[in-house]
Scaffold this motif. Sequence first.
Motif, PDB file in Angstrom:
ATOM      1  N   TYR A 175       0.855  -1.184   0.000  1.00  0.00           N
ATOM      2  CA  TYR A 175       0.000   0.000   0.000  1.00  0.00           C
ATOM      3  C   TYR A 175       0.894   1.237   0.000  1.00  0.00           C
ATOM      4  CZ  TYR A 175      -2.897  -3.832   1.593  1.00  0.00           C
ATOM      5  OH  TYR A 175      -3.508  -5.046   1.697  1.00  0.00           O
ATOM      6  N   PRO A 176       0.869   2.010  -1.097  1.00  0.00           N
ATOM      7  CA  PRO A 176       1.883   3.060  -1.269  1.00  0.00           C
ATOM      8  C   PRO A 176       1.766   4.201  -0.254  1.00  0.00           C
ATOM      9  CG  PRO A 176       0.302   3.092  -3.083  1.00  0.00           C
ATOM     10  CD  PRO A 176      -0.044   1.920  -2.240  1.00  0.00           C
ATOM     11  N   HIS A 177       0.564   4.381   0.303  1.00  0.00           N
ATOM     12  CA  HIS A 177       0.389   5.506   1.226  1.00  0.00           C
ATOM     13  C   HIS A 177       0.686   5.119   2.668  1.00  0.00           C
ATOM     14  CE1 HIS A 177      -3.235   3.174   0.824  1.00  0.00           C
ATOM     15  NE2 HIS A 177      -3.628   3.598   2.000  1.00  0.00           N
ATOM     16  N   MET A 178       1.035   3.848   2.893  1.00  0.00           N
ATOM     17  CA  MET A 178       1.316   3.416   4.266  1.00  0.00           C
ATOM     18  C   MET A 178       2.816   3.158   4.426  1.00  0.00           C
ATOM     19  SD  MET A 178      -1.634   0.631   5.011  1.00  0.00           S
ATOM     20  CE  MET A 178      -3.292   0.803   4.376  1.00  0.00           C
TER      21      MET A 178
END
Lengths: 397, 279
Positions: free
Chosen positions: A88-91
């Motif tokens: 998950y790129p935003h985590m």
Amino acid sequence: MAGITLRSVGKVYPDGTRAVIGLDLEIGDGELMVIVGPSGCGKSTTLRMTAGLEEISEGEIHIGERLVNRLDPKERDVAMVFQNYALYPHMSVFENLAFPLRAQHVPKAEINARVERTAKLLGLDPYLKRKPKALSGGQRQRVAMGRAIVRQPQAFLMDEPLSNLDAQLRTELRAEIAGLQRELGVTTMYVTHDQVEAMTMGTRMAVMRKGVLQQQGPPQTVYDEPDNLFVATFTGSPRMNLLEGRIEHDDALWCVLGEQRLPVPGTNGRAAALARYAGRDVGVGVRPEHLTDPADAPHDRPRLRGRVRLVELLGSERLVKIEVDARPIVSDETIEVARDVDVTSADDVAGRGRALVTARFDAHARVDAGEVVEAAVRVERLHFFDLATGRAIRDTG
Amino acid sequence: MGLDRYTRGTFLREIALILVAIVYCLPFYLMFAIALESTEQTYRAPLALPSPPQLGNFAEAWHTGGQSGLPPAFVSSAIITVSSVVGLIVLGSLCAYTIARRAGRLSNVVFALVVIGIILPFQLAVIPLFVAMLHLGLVGNYLGFIVLNIGLLMPLTVFLYTGFIRALPRDYEEAARVDGAGIVRIFARVVFPLLRPITATVAVFIGISIWNEFFVARIFLSGSRHETITVALYAFSGENLARWNLLFAGLAITIAPILLFYLFAQRHLIRGFTAGVKG
């Protein structure tokens, strides 16, 4: 932990395409099973059906004792590693690892402990605060592994997890994943198109083609005794040499390749089966390592003669491409495999009337293109195939 | 190589771009110039530089605009814009997610309706809509106008989100499914954060169009306590006399927040138009 059992599993897409046909596969508890095949062979579909991301059209899939056909992915208790990792790129790395635990409402203190333990195991502890974007390919791969491990699932499902890495990293991580799997003892279904991964990693491997399982077994058995032309060509690099030959049976069994005759040892169990092919054309397979410099072989070993077309020096050895007086086998299977490897050799397979065979010579052997040479053949390691069915000719008794 | 060389071509290109920039800046000049002119000058020489500049126009516009000065109208506009944008983002992204991810005839039909919703002019429906909303008690209040805005701009919002979600790799959602997440968690924790670039685009795009909207606000809010700023400014242009300098001073005040917002969100805005998501 639990084994995975597939019984007559099939996948039919709405447009009628059959991606997987009647697949029977049993992965023992704690076993690493590698499913290998060219693109479009149904291996990924099989994995996705097991994960629950794809509906099962026919048959049954059991994880442990449970029939999972109708279960949601989250109820199957399996963890998956995706080809592009799907981090998950935003985590942050920590949040990525914690995500599956949070989804299962694990208490916070336990989440922290488990994430830390997993990060330590994979050497990710310095990167817990980073976003995936700030990691190298190898580190991302480890995070993807970590996200699978942290769950302590019944089984791991891995979809070409190494294919996005460069060759050296792939080799390193290959060993690492296999080691980790052994250590954790989690049943693993591992999908790849790379036969080297299949050979090196799996407890057993399963070769698929066009949705059909071709052969399964320990990698060495599959390599030594391929069941059919496809498996023979698919395993091993360089590929097995395949020629058309004729079986002759007088006082002994002979394999005739063009003008040349090679004796076929009678001690082997398949001699009887081969004898039934006397006077008929068969497919003859010989792996490059069984075709060597006569100088390095016992002097009574039979020879195969031909003209050298190309010599490739690899440092540790020399690959000598010899044109011999026999037709190559041009079947759908061999063309498909060749095409999967690279296009030029597909043309090679399709276009020639005389076969080019690859032999492995010592790196310092003196051979040059244009010369006529002899290669020593380990005739007891020859493979024979029925040209009509493509199946290996073995002792039927 | 060629980048650091200043050729004649570069020079001509620069001249052309400067000319285009001037054309773009002209309305801004006019707005600020007229805003600073005296009432008398706006009729005599509106395009000339203000002499002397009347800074008091801004204060006068601020205090005398609309029914009781511009501040209440400003608050109304802010409440309506923010609520409508939040509503549109929440509902629009959910709706688009369903359309984009559910394969099937129904979702195609819904998407076609959405596109038709963008194409059809709103003016066609304005009278029946007004009558219906009047009966429902939704004219002249916040709730009614916010619902109306959400309805009117939903097609565009859904259209923008659907395009973006369709290009979003499914792997993230599949990973989340296997990780044990349910549909709500997948949307809230995985999908929605990935939509950030398009959410910024939608917020700016839709936000500006609601903030600047005049026609619908004039019909549905005119005369109520909840007039938006555009309707309030309209009071400066009366039947007998138009106070152009005050109108333009009010306009300058009105666009200030938009300019600030645009400067702040510019990067996201451009990215929303051009890029997908990188893992």
